[in-house]
Design an enzyme around this catalytic site. Sequence first.
Site, mmCIF file in Angstrom:
data_model
loop_
_atom_site.group_PDB
_atom_site.id
_atom_site.type_symbol
_atom_site.label_atom_id
_atom_site.label_comp_id
_atom_site.label_asym_id
_atom_site.label_seq_id
_atom_site.Cartn_x
_atom_site.Cartn_y
_atom_site.Cartn_z
ATOM 1 N N ALA A 1 42.005 33.839 39.469
ATOM 2 C CA ALA A 1 42.072 33.768 40.926
ATOM 3 C C ALA A 1 43.384 34.431 41.341
ATOM 4 O O ALA A 1 44.335 34.487 40.560
ATOM 5 C CB ALA A 1 42.033 32.312 41.371
ATOM 6 N N GLY B 1 40.046 31.943 36.751
ATOM 7 C CA GLY B 1 38.818 32.259 37.489
ATOM 8 C C GLY B 1 37.982 33.332 36.811
ATOM 9 O O GLY B 1 36.768 33.412 37.040
ATOM 10 N N GLU C 1 35.982 31.466 34.296
ATOM 11 C CA GLU C 1 35.016 30.676 35.075
ATOM 12 C C GLU C 1 33.877 31.569 35.585
ATOM 13 O O GLU C 1 32.711 31.186 35.580
ATOM 14 C CB GLU C 1 35.737 29.975 36.239
ATOM 15 C CG GLU C 1 36.671 28.878 35.738
ATOM 16 C CD GLU C 1 37.583 28.327 36.827
ATOM 17 O OE1 GLU C 1 38.293 29.132 37.460
ATOM 18 O OE2 GLU C 1 37.584 27.107 37.051
ATOM 19 N N GLU D 1 45.667 27.763 33.878
ATOM 20 C CA GLU D 1 46.128 27.265 35.185
ATOM 21 C C GLU D 1 47.277 26.273 35.096
ATOM 22 O O GLU D 1 48.126 26.219 35.985
ATOM 23 C CB GLU D 1 44.955 26.617 35.952
ATOM 24 C CG GLU D 1 43.920 27.596 36.468
ATOM 25 C CD GLU D 1 42.806 27.904 35.479
ATOM 26 O OE1 GLU D 1 42.966 27.590 34.271
ATOM 27 O OE2 GLU D 1 41.782 28.438 35.903
HETATM 28 N N1 COA Z 1 46.558 37.072 40.599
HETATM 29 C C1 COA Z 1 47.190 38.012 41.310
HETATM 30 N N2 COA Z 1 47.707 39.119 40.753
HETATM 31 C C2 COA Z 1 47.569 39.273 39.431
HETATM 32 C C3 COA Z 1 46.891 38.326 38.633
HETATM 33 C C4 COA Z 1 46.388 37.186 39.274
HETATM 34 N N3 COA Z 1 45.704 36.225 38.611
HETATM 35 N N4 COA Z 1 46.921 38.759 37.354
HETATM 36 C C5 COA Z 1 47.562 39.935 37.358
HETATM 37 N N5 COA Z 1 47.940 40.251 38.610
HETATM 38 C C6 COA Z 1 48.665 41.444 39.064
HETATM 39 C C7 COA Z 1 50.145 41.388 38.700
HETATM 40 O O1 COA Z 1 50.856 40.635 39.662
HETATM 41 C C8 COA Z 1 50.491 42.865 38.747
HETATM 42 O O2 COA Z 1 50.601 43.277 40.085
HETATM 43 P P1 COA Z 1 51.842 44.222 40.526
HETATM 44 O O3 COA Z 1 51.695 45.454 39.689
HETATM 45 O O4 COA Z 1 51.598 44.464 41.986
HETATM 46 O O5 COA Z 1 53.083 43.448 40.205
HETATM 47 C C9 COA Z 1 49.239 43.515 38.176
HETATM 48 O O6 COA Z 1 48.184 42.579 38.378
HETATM 49 C C10 COA Z 1 49.305 43.822 36.693
HETATM 50 O O7 COA Z 1 49.622 42.622 36.006
HETATM 51 P P2 COA Z 1 50.860 42.481 34.992
HETATM 52 O O8 COA Z 1 51.229 41.042 34.915
HETATM 53 O O9 COA Z 1 51.942 43.436 35.339
HETATM 54 O O10 COA Z 1 50.156 42.972 33.639
HETATM 55 P P3 COA Z 1 50.565 42.577 32.144
HETATM 56 O O11 COA Z 1 49.783 43.465 31.266
HETATM 57 O O12 COA Z 1 52.062 42.538 31.978
HETATM 58 O O13 COA Z 1 50.062 41.054 31.951
HETATM 59 C C11 COA Z 1 48.482 39.245 32.132
HETATM 60 C C12 COA Z 1 48.689 40.767 31.969
HETATM 61 C C13 COA Z 1 46.999 38.985 32.296
HETATM 62 C C14 COA Z 1 48.996 38.511 30.855
HETATM 63 C C15 COA Z 1 49.280 38.738 33.358
HETATM 64 O O14 COA Z 1 48.966 39.579 34.467
HETATM 65 C C16 COA Z 1 48.980 37.321 33.755
HETATM 66 O O15 COA Z 1 49.437 36.390 33.112
HETATM 67 N N6 COA Z 1 48.193 37.122 34.846
HETATM 68 C C17 COA Z 1 47.898 35.830 35.379
HETATM 69 C C18 COA Z 1 46.884 35.111 34.512
HETATM 70 C C19 COA Z 1 46.599 33.725 35.074
HETATM 71 O O16 COA Z 1 47.428 32.844 35.087
HETATM 72 N N7 COA Z 1 45.369 33.547 35.571
HETATM 73 C C20 COA Z 1 44.928 32.310 36.113
HETATM 74 C C21 COA Z 1 45.112 32.309 37.567
HETATM 75 S S1 COA Z 1 44.506 30.772 38.270
#
Ligand code: COA
Length: 264
Positions: free
Chosen positions: A70, A115, A118, A138
Amino acid sequence: MSDTAASAPVAIADHGAVRTITVNRPDKLNALNAATLDALHQAFDDAAADDAVRCVVLTGAGSKAFVAGADISEMNTLTPVQGRDFSLRGQRLMRRIEKMPKPVVAMINGFALGGGLELAMGCHLRIAGDNAKLGQPEVNLGLIPGFGGTQRLLRLAGRAATLELCLVGTPVDAARARELGIVNQVVPAAELEAETMKLATRLAESAPLALRGVLDCVNVGGECAIEEGLEYETAQFGLMFSTDDMREGTGAFLERRKPAFNGR
Ligand code: COA
């Protein structure tokens, strides 16, 4: 083939009777904001209503993510009431997918987190590239899964796996997800699209009313006592004898030819 605008949060493409629905926010790793949830809901309504579509593939744009969760930036400022509404919006989408009258295959091409997992669990079958990472992280955000994750993971993979993924919050790789029963199949990332289309094409050529019967029985049976589920299965089984497809399928077997199902 029909394609939507590149900037739309969801892209649609048809290949024969297989419709591919792609979450299209690759710069945000396809994170689900409210607009994307709504666009997905509409896309599934459209796919359900279109008789020419016999199978749906759901995936994420780009090479990194199916859906990384999400949208955290959208959630960061929500009030409790808005948070509740966001959860309901997500849950309604997953329920819509789960209740689709035709098979939906999740093609997991990278991160399927929060999400994203999910969303994949709302689909009927899941095929993952060997580079995929799946999890419910989460708790690391001070949150819990809100789009059905605690309930669907429990039913799919059991209590131990659900508590491991949701309490620890560390994603698992595709092989471990296969071991836990979360995905049906793992293939090399480079072959993911071809393998998924092979599976989807097979489903699209199958008897639509029989597939719908299976989906209905499993959906009903997952939520009721076995006696009621068996009764429902018997009613659906009987209904199959009213279809052209049943005469065609059994007739083709007896005549040693390939059946051609028309969905009637
Ligand atoms: N919501 C909003 N934005 C997200 C996102 C999310 N769940 N997951 C990734 N993004 C965005 C990042 O903020 C970034 O945006 P920006 O370039 O404008 O800063 C872009 O997507 C790329 O992500 P980034 O974190 O730079 O890539 P990465 O390869 O370093 O890491 C992940 C990848 C998946 C490990 C990391 O993005 C992450 O941990 N995301 C969240 C996962 C999460 O907690 N999901 C559950 C949400 S309830």
